[in-house]
Design a protein around this motif. Structure first.
Motif, PDB file in Angstrom:
ATOM      1  N   GLY A 121     -11.948  -3.238  -6.322  1.00  0.00           N
ATOM      2  CA  GLY A 121     -10.833  -4.143  -6.599  1.00  0.00           C
ATOM      3  C   GLY A 121      -9.966  -3.674  -7.759  1.00  0.00           C
ATOM      4  O   GLY A 121      -8.746  -3.907  -7.768  1.00  0.00           O
ATOM      5  N   ASP A 122     -10.580  -3.004  -8.735  1.00  0.00           N
ATOM      6  CA  ASP A 122      -9.806  -2.479  -9.866  1.00  0.00           C
ATOM      7  C   ASP A 122      -8.816  -1.416  -9.400  1.00  0.00           C
ATOM      8  O   ASP A 122      -7.658  -1.381  -9.838  1.00  0.00           O
ATOM      9  N   GLY A 166      -6.103  -2.970  -7.103  1.00  0.00           N
ATOM     10  CA  GLY A 166      -5.152  -3.707  -7.925  1.00  0.00           C
ATOM     11  C   GLY A 166      -4.206  -2.795  -8.677  1.00  0.00           C
ATOM     12  O   GLY A 166      -3.006  -3.062  -8.782  1.00  0.00           O
ATOM     13  N   THR A 197      -1.616  -1.541  -6.045  1.00  0.00           N
ATOM     14  CA  THR A 197      -0.764  -2.491  -5.312  1.00  0.00           C
ATOM     15  C   THR A 197      -0.035  -3.485  -6.219  1.00  0.00           C
ATOM     16  O   THR A 197       0.837  -4.217  -5.752  1.00  0.00           O
ATOM     17  N   ALA A 198      -0.405  -3.519  -7.492  1.00  0.00           N
ATOM     18  CA  ALA A 198       0.216  -4.493  -8.411  1.00  0.00           C
ATOM     19  C   ALA A 198       1.683  -4.180  -8.636  1.00  0.00           C
ATOM     20  O   ALA A 198       2.124  -3.031  -8.530  1.00  0.00           O
ATOM     21  N   GLY A 201      -0.837  -2.535   0.484  1.00  0.00           N
ATOM     22  CA  GLY A 201      -2.282  -2.553   0.717  1.00  0.00           C
ATOM     23  C   GLY A 201      -2.680  -1.774   1.947  1.00  0.00           C
ATOM     24  O   GLY A 201      -3.753  -1.153   1.998  1.00  0.00           O
TER      25      GLY A 201
END
Length: 459
Positions: free
Chosen positions: A400-401, A404, A407-408, A414
Protein backbone atom coordinates in the motif's frame (compact mmCIF):
# COMPACT_ATOMS: atom_id res chain seq x y z
CA UNK A 1 -23.44 -29.95 1.12
CA UNK A 2 -20.95 -31.97 -0.94
CA UNK A 3 -17.80 -33.82 0.08
CA UNK A 4 -15.80 -31.19 -1.83
CA UNK A 5 -17.05 -28.39 0.42
CA UNK A 6 -14.74 -27.09 3.13
CA UNK A 7 -17.85 -26.97 5.33
CA UNK A 8 -17.64 -30.76 5.54
CA UNK A 9 -14.36 -30.48 7.50
CA UNK A 10 -14.05 -29.96 11.28
CA UNK A 11 -12.89 -26.35 10.84
CA UNK A 12 -14.20 -23.47 12.96
CA UNK A 13 -16.31 -20.66 11.55
CA UNK A 14 -13.43 -18.18 11.45
CA UNK A 15 -11.28 -20.59 9.43
CA UNK A 16 -14.13 -21.27 7.00
CA UNK A 17 -14.88 -17.55 6.58
CA UNK A 18 -11.23 -16.84 5.82
CA UNK A 19 -11.16 -19.61 3.18
CA UNK A 20 -14.22 -18.09 1.54
CA UNK A 21 -12.61 -14.63 1.51
CA UNK A 22 -9.47 -16.10 -0.06
CA UNK A 23 -11.51 -17.71 -2.86
CA UNK A 24 -11.22 -21.32 -1.68
CA UNK A 25 -14.60 -22.53 -2.95
CA UNK A 26 -14.22 -26.31 -3.20
CA UNK A 27 -11.49 -28.74 -2.21
CA UNK A 28 -9.12 -29.99 -4.88
CA UNK A 29 -8.62 -33.75 -5.17
CA UNK A 30 -5.55 -33.77 -2.92
CA UNK A 31 -7.30 -31.61 -0.31
CA UNK A 32 -10.38 -33.81 -0.36
CA UNK A 33 -8.31 -36.97 0.18
CA UNK A 34 -5.72 -35.68 2.64
CA UNK A 35 -7.43 -33.06 4.84
CA UNK A 36 -9.67 -35.46 6.83
CA UNK A 37 -6.63 -37.65 7.57
CA UNK A 38 -4.34 -34.75 8.44
CA UNK A 39 -6.96 -33.04 10.61
CA UNK A 40 -7.32 -36.27 12.58
CA UNK A 41 -3.65 -35.99 13.57
CA UNK A 42 -2.45 -39.06 11.66
CA UNK A 43 0.82 -39.14 9.73
CA UNK A 44 0.26 -38.63 6.02
CA UNK A 45 2.02 -39.40 2.75
CA UNK A 46 0.50 -37.55 -0.19
CA UNK A 47 1.59 -37.97 -3.78
CA UNK A 48 0.63 -34.75 -5.53
CA UNK A 49 2.15 -32.46 -8.11
CA UNK A 50 2.70 -28.71 -8.03
CA UNK A 51 -0.52 -26.81 -8.68
CA UNK A 52 -2.72 -29.41 -6.98
CA UNK A 53 -3.48 -27.31 -3.89
CA UNK A 54 -1.14 -29.20 -1.61
CA UNK A 55 -0.03 -26.18 0.45
CA UNK A 56 -3.52 -25.79 1.91
CA UNK A 57 -3.65 -29.56 2.38
CA UNK A 58 -0.91 -29.37 5.02
CA UNK A 59 -1.33 -25.76 6.17
CA UNK A 60 -4.96 -26.00 7.29
CA UNK A 61 -4.39 -28.97 9.67
CA UNK A 62 -1.29 -27.44 11.26
CA UNK A 63 -3.01 -24.08 11.73
CA UNK A 64 -6.14 -25.75 13.10
CA UNK A 65 -4.23 -27.30 15.99
CA UNK A 66 -1.78 -24.42 16.50
CA UNK A 67 -2.12 -22.44 19.73
CA UNK A 68 -0.91 -18.88 19.14
CA UNK A 69 -0.79 -18.26 22.90
CA UNK A 70 2.07 -20.77 23.14
CA UNK A 71 4.91 -18.67 21.79
CA UNK A 72 7.29 -21.39 20.66
CA UNK A 73 7.91 -23.25 17.41
CA UNK A 74 5.06 -25.67 16.81
CA UNK A 75 5.43 -26.40 13.07
CA UNK A 76 8.38 -26.84 10.71
CA UNK A 77 7.90 -27.00 6.92
CA UNK A 78 10.97 -28.13 4.96
CA UNK A 79 11.21 -27.13 1.27
CA UNK A 80 13.93 -27.87 -1.31
CA UNK A 81 14.43 -24.27 -2.49
CA UNK A 82 14.20 -20.76 -1.14
CA UNK A 83 11.68 -19.77 -3.83
CA UNK A 84 9.28 -22.53 -2.81
CA UNK A 85 9.78 -21.77 0.89
CA UNK A 86 8.85 -18.13 0.32
CA UNK A 87 5.71 -19.08 -1.61
CA UNK A 88 4.66 -21.61 1.02
CA UNK A 89 5.26 -19.13 3.87
CA UNK A 90 3.19 -16.47 2.10
CA UNK A 91 0.28 -18.87 1.57
CA UNK A 92 0.42 -20.00 5.20
CA UNK A 93 0.23 -16.35 6.29
CA UNK A 94 -2.89 -15.89 4.15
CA UNK A 95 -4.50 -19.02 5.55
CA UNK A 96 -3.61 -17.93 9.10
CA UNK A 97 -5.53 -14.65 8.88
CA UNK A 98 -8.41 -16.13 10.88
CA UNK A 99 -6.07 -16.42 13.89
CA UNK A 100 -4.46 -13.53 15.76
CA UNK A 101 -0.71 -13.03 15.98
CA UNK A 102 0.49 -16.17 14.22
CA UNK A 103 4.15 -15.57 13.40
CA UNK A 104 5.64 -17.34 10.37
CA UNK A 105 9.41 -17.13 9.79
CA UNK A 106 11.28 -18.12 6.63
CA UNK A 107 14.79 -19.51 7.21
CA UNK A 108 16.70 -20.09 3.98
CA UNK A 109 20.23 -19.86 2.65
CA UNK A 110 21.33 -16.98 0.44
CA UNK A 111 20.50 -14.54 3.23
CA UNK A 112 22.54 -13.31 6.16
CA UNK A 113 22.00 -15.56 9.17
CA UNK A 114 22.33 -12.70 11.70
CA UNK A 115 18.90 -11.13 11.16
CA UNK A 116 17.35 -14.61 11.19
CA UNK A 117 18.86 -15.25 14.62
CA UNK A 118 17.45 -11.94 15.79
CA UNK A 119 13.98 -12.87 14.53
CA UNK A 120 14.16 -16.26 16.25
CA UNK A 121 15.03 -14.57 19.55
CA UNK A 122 11.68 -12.77 19.33
CA UNK A 123 9.89 -16.11 18.93
CA UNK A 124 7.80 -17.77 16.21
CA UNK A 125 5.06 -20.35 15.78
CA UNK A 126 5.83 -21.68 12.29
CA UNK A 127 9.16 -22.06 10.52
CA UNK A 128 9.39 -22.58 6.75
CA UNK A 129 12.90 -23.24 5.52
CA UNK A 130 15.45 -25.16 3.51
CA UNK A 131 17.33 -28.10 5.11
CA UNK A 132 20.79 -26.52 4.92
CA UNK A 133 19.86 -23.32 6.72
CA UNK A 134 17.71 -25.15 9.31
CA UNK A 135 20.77 -27.29 10.12
CA UNK A 136 22.89 -24.13 10.44
CA UNK A 137 20.52 -22.82 13.12
CA UNK A 138 20.39 -26.15 14.93
CA UNK A 139 24.22 -26.24 15.07
CA UNK A 140 24.26 -22.71 16.49
CA UNK A 141 21.53 -23.62 19.00
CA UNK A 142 19.44 -20.71 17.70
CA UNK A 143 16.50 -22.97 16.75
CA UNK A 144 14.55 -25.06 19.26
CA UNK A 145 12.39 -27.86 17.85
CA UNK A 146 11.89 -29.67 21.16
CA UNK A 147 8.18 -28.81 21.31
CA UNK A 148 7.40 -29.30 17.63
CA UNK A 149 3.97 -30.80 16.98
CA UNK A 150 4.01 -30.91 13.16
CA UNK A 151 6.75 -31.62 10.62
CA UNK A 152 6.00 -31.17 6.91
CA UNK A 153 8.28 -32.33 4.09
CA UNK A 154 7.18 -30.49 0.95
CA UNK A 155 8.39 -31.76 -2.43
CA UNK A 156 10.31 -34.49 -0.64
CA UNK A 157 11.45 -36.08 -3.91
CA UNK A 158 13.30 -32.91 -4.87
CA UNK A 159 14.94 -32.65 -1.46
CA UNK A 160 16.30 -36.16 -1.91
CA UNK A 161 17.43 -35.43 -5.48
CA UNK A 162 19.35 -32.44 -4.15
CA UNK A 163 21.11 -34.60 -1.56
CA UNK A 164 19.21 -33.51 1.56
CA UNK A 165 18.15 -36.93 2.84
CA UNK A 166 20.68 -37.02 5.71
CA UNK A 167 19.88 -33.41 6.61
CA UNK A 168 16.14 -34.13 6.72
CA UNK A 169 16.68 -37.10 9.05
CA UNK A 170 19.02 -35.13 11.28
CA UNK A 171 16.53 -32.26 11.55
CA UNK A 172 13.70 -34.65 12.40
CA UNK A 173 15.90 -36.07 15.16
CA UNK A 174 15.76 -32.72 16.96
CA UNK A 175 11.96 -32.93 17.27
CA UNK A 176 9.71 -35.10 19.48
CA UNK A 177 8.80 -38.56 18.19
CA UNK A 178 5.20 -37.76 19.14
CA UNK A 179 4.95 -35.14 16.36
CA UNK A 180 2.67 -35.46 13.34
CA UNK A 181 4.63 -35.85 10.09
CA UNK A 182 3.24 -35.06 6.65
CA UNK A 183 5.20 -35.85 3.49
CA UNK A 184 4.22 -34.44 0.08
CA UNK A 185 5.96 -35.60 -3.08
CA UNK A 186 5.29 -35.45 -6.82
CA UNK A 187 6.82 -38.90 -7.22
CA UNK A 188 7.30 -41.78 -4.80
CA UNK A 189 10.63 -43.51 -5.44
CA UNK A 190 12.09 -46.17 -3.14
CA UNK A 191 14.21 -43.60 -1.28
CA UNK A 192 11.07 -41.69 -0.27
CA UNK A 193 9.44 -44.89 0.90
CA UNK A 194 12.53 -45.76 2.96
CA UNK A 195 12.64 -42.26 4.45
CA UNK A 196 8.97 -42.40 5.40
CA UNK A 197 9.53 -45.70 7.23
CA UNK A 198 12.24 -44.07 9.33
CA UNK A 199 10.40 -40.83 10.11
CA UNK A 200 6.71 -41.70 10.28
CA UNK A 201 4.27 -43.72 12.38
CA UNK A 202 1.75 -45.83 10.41
CA UNK A 203 1.28 -43.15 7.76
CA UNK A 204 -1.84 -43.15 5.63
CA UNK A 205 -1.12 -42.80 1.92
CA UNK A 206 -3.16 -40.82 -0.61
CA UNK A 207 -2.40 -40.21 -4.27
CA UNK A 208 -3.96 -38.06 -6.95
CA UNK A 209 -3.20 -37.65 -10.62
CA UNK A 210 -1.93 -34.33 -11.90
CA UNK A 211 -4.53 -31.59 -11.84
CA UNK A 212 -3.71 -30.78 -15.43
CA UNK A 213 -5.77 -32.92 -17.77
CA UNK A 214 -4.44 -33.55 -21.25
CA UNK A 215 -7.77 -32.31 -22.56
CA UNK A 216 -6.70 -28.79 -21.58
CA UNK A 217 -3.14 -29.04 -22.90
CA UNK A 218 -2.16 -29.38 -26.54
CA UNK A 219 1.05 -31.44 -26.53
CA UNK A 220 3.13 -31.37 -29.70
CA UNK A 221 6.46 -32.95 -30.62
CA UNK A 222 8.82 -31.62 -33.26
CA UNK A 223 11.90 -33.49 -34.51
CA UNK A 224 14.88 -31.49 -35.78
CA UNK A 225 18.62 -31.95 -35.96
CA UNK A 226 20.34 -30.82 -32.77
CA UNK A 227 21.98 -27.84 -34.49
CA UNK A 228 18.50 -26.61 -35.50
CA UNK A 229 17.03 -26.63 -31.99
CA UNK A 230 17.62 -22.93 -31.26
CA UNK A 231 16.17 -21.83 -34.61
CA UNK A 232 13.16 -24.09 -34.09
CA UNK A 233 12.55 -22.56 -30.65
CA UNK A 234 12.67 -19.05 -32.14
CA UNK A 235 10.21 -20.12 -34.83
CA UNK A 236 7.84 -21.48 -32.16
CA UNK A 237 7.97 -18.19 -30.24
CA UNK A 238 7.31 -16.25 -33.43
CA UNK A 239 4.51 -18.55 -34.60
CA UNK A 240 2.53 -18.75 -31.35
CA UNK A 241 3.31 -15.25 -30.00
CA UNK A 242 2.96 -16.36 -26.34
CA UNK A 243 3.09 -13.65 -23.67
CA UNK A 244 4.52 -16.08 -21.09
CA UNK A 245 6.72 -19.08 -21.87
CA UNK A 246 8.90 -21.39 -19.81
CA UNK A 247 11.64 -23.19 -21.73
CA UNK A 248 13.10 -26.17 -19.87
CA UNK A 249 16.71 -27.19 -20.51
CA UNK A 250 18.64 -30.06 -18.96
CA UNK A 251 21.83 -28.10 -18.22
CA UNK A 252 22.82 -24.71 -16.79
CA UNK A 253 24.96 -23.94 -19.84
CA UNK A 254 22.04 -24.48 -22.19
CA UNK A 255 19.82 -22.08 -20.21
CA UNK A 256 22.41 -19.33 -20.69
CA UNK A 257 22.90 -20.04 -24.40
CA UNK A 258 19.19 -20.34 -25.19
CA UNK A 259 18.25 -17.21 -23.24
CA UNK A 260 20.98 -15.25 -25.03
CA UNK A 261 19.74 -16.49 -28.42
CA UNK A 262 16.20 -15.27 -27.64
CA UNK A 263 17.59 -11.89 -26.58
CA UNK A 264 19.68 -11.65 -29.77
CA UNK A 265 16.53 -12.38 -31.83
CA UNK A 266 14.73 -9.42 -30.24
CA UNK A 267 12.84 -11.33 -27.57
CA UNK A 268 12.56 -10.72 -23.84
CA UNK A 269 14.18 -13.56 -21.91
CA UNK A 270 15.64 -14.34 -18.48
CA UNK A 271 17.64 -17.42 -17.45
CA UNK A 272 17.31 -19.29 -14.16
CA UNK A 273 20.08 -21.67 -13.17
CA UNK A 274 22.19 -22.75 -10.23
CA UNK A 275 25.08 -20.33 -10.86
CA UNK A 276 23.03 -17.24 -10.01
CA UNK A 277 23.43 -15.43 -6.71
CA UNK A 278 20.27 -15.48 -4.60
CA UNK A 279 19.46 -11.82 -5.25
CA UNK A 280 19.74 -12.40 -9.01
CA UNK A 281 17.53 -15.49 -8.76
CA UNK A 282 14.90 -13.46 -6.94
CA UNK A 283 15.01 -10.76 -9.59
CA UNK A 284 14.69 -13.26 -12.46
CA UNK A 285 11.64 -14.89 -10.89
CA UNK A 286 10.06 -11.55 -10.04
CA UNK A 287 10.54 -10.18 -13.55
CA UNK A 288 8.88 -13.23 -15.05
CA UNK A 289 6.02 -13.31 -12.53
CA UNK A 290 5.49 -9.56 -13.07
CA UNK A 291 5.34 -10.12 -16.86
CA UNK A 292 8.28 -7.79 -17.51
CA UNK A 293 10.02 -10.71 -19.25
CA UNK A 294 8.13 -12.98 -21.65
CA UNK A 295 10.36 -16.06 -21.57
CA UNK A 296 11.94 -17.88 -18.63
CA UNK A 297 14.64 -20.39 -19.57
CA UNK A 298 15.32 -22.72 -16.65
CA UNK A 299 16.56 -26.04 -15.39
CA UNK A 300 14.13 -28.21 -13.43
CA UNK A 301 15.66 -27.67 -9.98
CA UNK A 302 15.97 -23.91 -10.51
CA UNK A 303 12.32 -23.63 -11.54
CA UNK A 304 11.03 -25.68 -8.61
CA UNK A 305 8.43 -23.66 -6.76
CA UNK A 306 7.65 -21.44 -9.73
CA UNK A 307 3.93 -20.75 -9.64
CA UNK A 308 2.53 -18.79 -12.59
CA UNK A 309 -1.23 -19.15 -12.95
CA UNK A 310 -1.59 -18.33 -16.63
CA UNK A 311 1.37 -19.79 -18.52
CA UNK A 312 0.71 -19.77 -22.28
CA UNK A 313 3.45 -22.12 -23.47
CA UNK A 314 5.88 -24.69 -22.09
CA UNK A 315 8.77 -25.79 -24.30
CA UNK A 316 10.88 -28.84 -23.57
CA UNK A 317 14.12 -27.83 -25.26
CA UNK A 318 15.39 -31.27 -24.27
CA UNK A 319 13.37 -34.36 -23.48
CA UNK A 320 13.95 -34.94 -19.75
CA UNK A 321 15.52 -38.16 -18.56
CA UNK A 322 12.45 -39.15 -16.52
CA UNK A 323 8.96 -39.31 -18.01
CA UNK A 324 7.45 -37.99 -14.75
CA UNK A 325 9.65 -34.90 -15.06
CA UNK A 326 8.17 -34.39 -18.52
CA UNK A 327 4.64 -34.61 -17.10
CA UNK A 328 5.56 -32.21 -14.31
CA UNK A 329 7.01 -29.68 -16.79
CA UNK A 330 3.97 -29.84 -19.06
CA UNK A 331 1.68 -29.45 -16.06
CA UNK A 332 2.90 -25.87 -15.64
CA UNK A 333 0.44 -24.81 -18.34
CA UNK A 334 -3.28 -25.44 -18.66
CA UNK A 335 -3.98 -24.87 -14.98
CA UNK A 336 -7.42 -24.53 -13.42
CA UNK A 337 -9.10 -25.83 -16.55
CA UNK A 338 -7.55 -23.21 -18.83
CA UNK A 339 -6.22 -24.26 -22.20
CA UNK A 340 -2.47 -24.64 -22.52
CA UNK A 341 0.17 -25.68 -25.01
CA UNK A 342 3.38 -27.66 -24.60
CA UNK A 343 5.90 -28.33 -27.35
CA UNK A 344 8.80 -30.76 -27.11
CA UNK A 345 11.80 -30.23 -29.40
CA UNK A 346 13.86 -33.38 -29.83
CA UNK A 347 16.69 -34.61 -32.03
CA UNK A 348 16.60 -37.97 -33.85
CA UNK A 349 18.82 -39.67 -31.25
CA UNK A 350 16.26 -38.78 -28.55
CA UNK A 351 13.29 -40.29 -30.42
CA UNK A 352 13.39 -43.49 -28.37
CA UNK A 353 12.26 -41.50 -25.29
CA UNK A 354 8.91 -40.71 -26.92
CA UNK A 355 7.70 -44.29 -26.47
CA UNK A 356 7.88 -43.97 -22.67
CA UNK A 357 5.93 -40.69 -22.79
CA UNK A 358 3.31 -42.25 -25.06
CA UNK A 359 2.96 -45.25 -22.74
CA UNK A 360 2.64 -43.02 -19.67
CA UNK A 361 0.00 -40.74 -21.23
CA UNK A 362 -1.81 -43.63 -22.93
CA UNK A 363 -2.30 -41.34 -25.91
CA UNK A 364 -0.63 -41.26 -29.32
CA UNK A 365 2.03 -38.62 -29.95
CA UNK A 366 1.00 -35.55 -31.98
CA UNK A 367 3.76 -34.30 -34.26
CA UNK A 368 4.43 -30.77 -35.50
CA UNK A 369 5.97 -30.05 -38.89
CA UNK A 370 8.61 -27.31 -38.36
CA UNK A 371 8.17 -26.11 -41.97
CA UNK A 372 4.60 -25.05 -41.12
CA UNK A 373 5.73 -22.55 -38.45
CA UNK A 374 5.27 -18.89 -39.35
CA UNK A 375 8.50 -17.14 -38.39
CA UNK A 376 7.64 -13.77 -39.96
CA UNK A 377 6.28 -12.14 -36.78
CA UNK A 378 8.54 -10.47 -34.19
CA UNK A 379 8.93 -12.17 -30.82
CA UNK A 380 6.58 -11.03 -28.06
CA UNK A 381 7.68 -8.06 -25.97
CA UNK A 382 6.44 -7.39 -22.43
CA UNK A 383 3.83 -4.73 -21.67
CA UNK A 384 5.22 -4.26 -18.15
CA UNK A 385 8.53 -3.13 -16.67
CA UNK A 386 9.76 -4.10 -13.20
CA UNK A 387 11.10 -1.27 -11.06
CA UNK A 388 13.48 -2.15 -8.23
CA UNK A 389 13.31 -0.06 -5.05
CA UNK A 390 16.14 -0.29 -2.51
CA UNK A 391 13.76 -0.74 0.42
CA UNK A 392 11.80 -3.69 1.75
CA UNK A 393 10.26 -5.38 4.75
CA UNK A 394 13.07 -4.26 7.05
CA UNK A 395 12.16 -0.68 6.17
CA UNK A 396 8.52 -1.48 7.10
CA UNK A 397 7.51 -1.08 3.44
CA UNK A 398 4.11 -2.48 2.49
CA UNK A 399 2.42 -2.78 -0.95
CA UNK A 400 0.00 0.00 0.00
CA UNK A 401 2.91 2.38 0.64
CA UNK A 402 4.25 1.86 -2.88
CA UNK A 403 0.84 2.00 -4.52
CA UNK A 404 0.06 5.22 -2.65
CA UNK A 405 3.38 6.83 -3.58
CA UNK A 406 2.67 6.19 -7.27
CA UNK A 407 -1.03 7.01 -7.46
CA UNK A 408 -1.28 9.93 -5.02
CA UNK A 409 -1.93 13.49 -6.21
CA UNK A 410 -3.09 12.51 -9.69
CA UNK A 411 0.05 10.54 -10.52
CA UNK A 412 0.05 7.05 -12.02
CA UNK A 413 -3.32 5.39 -12.62
CA UNK A 414 -3.94 2.36 -10.40
CA UNK A 415 -4.49 0.21 -13.49
CA UNK A 416 -0.90 0.97 -14.56
CA UNK A 417 0.50 -0.59 -11.38
CA UNK A 418 0.75 -4.36 -11.46
CA UNK A 419 2.17 -6.99 -9.14
CA UNK A 420 4.21 -5.79 -6.15
CA UNK A 421 6.77 -8.09 -4.51
CA UNK A 422 8.47 -7.08 -1.25
CA UNK A 423 11.62 -8.79 0.04
CA UNK A 424 13.62 -8.00 3.20
CA UNK A 425 15.84 -5.34 1.58
CA UNK A 426 14.31 -4.69 -1.84
CA UNK A 427 10.92 -4.32 -3.50
CA UNK A 428 9.78 -4.82 -7.09
CA UNK A 429 6.85 -3.02 -8.69
CA UNK A 430 5.40 -3.91 -12.11
CA UNK A 431 4.52 -0.75 -14.06
CA UNK A 432 2.89 -0.42 -17.48
CA UNK A 433 5.66 0.31 -19.98
CA UNK A 434 4.13 3.64 -21.01
CA UNK A 435 4.28 4.88 -17.39
CA UNK A 436 7.62 3.36 -16.35
CA UNK A 437 9.83 6.47 -16.69
CA UNK A 438 7.36 8.69 -14.85
CA UNK A 439 6.92 6.08 -12.10
CA UNK A 440 10.69 5.74 -11.70
CA UNK A 441 11.04 9.51 -11.33
CA UNK A 442 8.27 9.58 -8.70
CA UNK A 443 9.94 6.79 -6.70
CA UNK A 444 13.41 8.35 -6.76
CA UNK A 445 12.41 11.98 -6.20
CA UNK A 446 9.48 11.43 -3.86
CA UNK A 447 9.36 10.14 -0.32
CA UNK A 448 7.99 6.87 1.02
CA UNK A 449 7.21 6.88 4.73
CA UNK A 450 9.12 10.15 4.94
CA UNK A 451 12.29 8.74 3.43
CA UNK A 452 13.96 8.74 0.04
CA UNK A 453 15.16 5.49 -1.53
CA UNK A 454 17.09 4.63 -4.65
CA UNK A 455 15.21 2.96 -7.50
CA UNK A 456 16.03 1.65 -10.98
CA UNK A 457 14.64 -0.51 -13.75
CA UNK A 458 15.28 -4.19 -13.07
CA UNK A 459 17.18 -5.86 -15.90
Amino acid sequence: MTDTSFDSLPLNSAELSNLERLGYKEMTDIQQKSLPIALSGADLIAKAKTGSGKTAAFALPMLHKLNAKNYYIQTLVLCPTRELAQQVAEEIRRLARSQHNVKVLTLCGGQSIGPQIGSLEHGAHIIVGTPGRIQDHLRKNTLDLSRLTTLVLDEADRMLEMGFVDAVEAIAGHSPSSRQTMLFSATYPEKIEALSRRLMKDPQVVSVDAQHSDTHIEQLFVEVERKEKVNTLLKLLSHYQPNSTVVFCNTKQETKEVSHAIYQAGGSSVALHGDLEQRDRDQVLVRFSQASACVLVATDVAARGLDIDDLALVVNYDIPRDVEVYIHRVGRTGRAGKSGRAVCIYSPNEAYKLEAIEDYRKQPISYLDPTELDESKPLSRPEWISLELQAGKRDKIRPGDLLGALTAQGGIQGSAVGNIAIYPNVSYIAIAKSDANRALKMLTEGRIKGRRFRARKAH
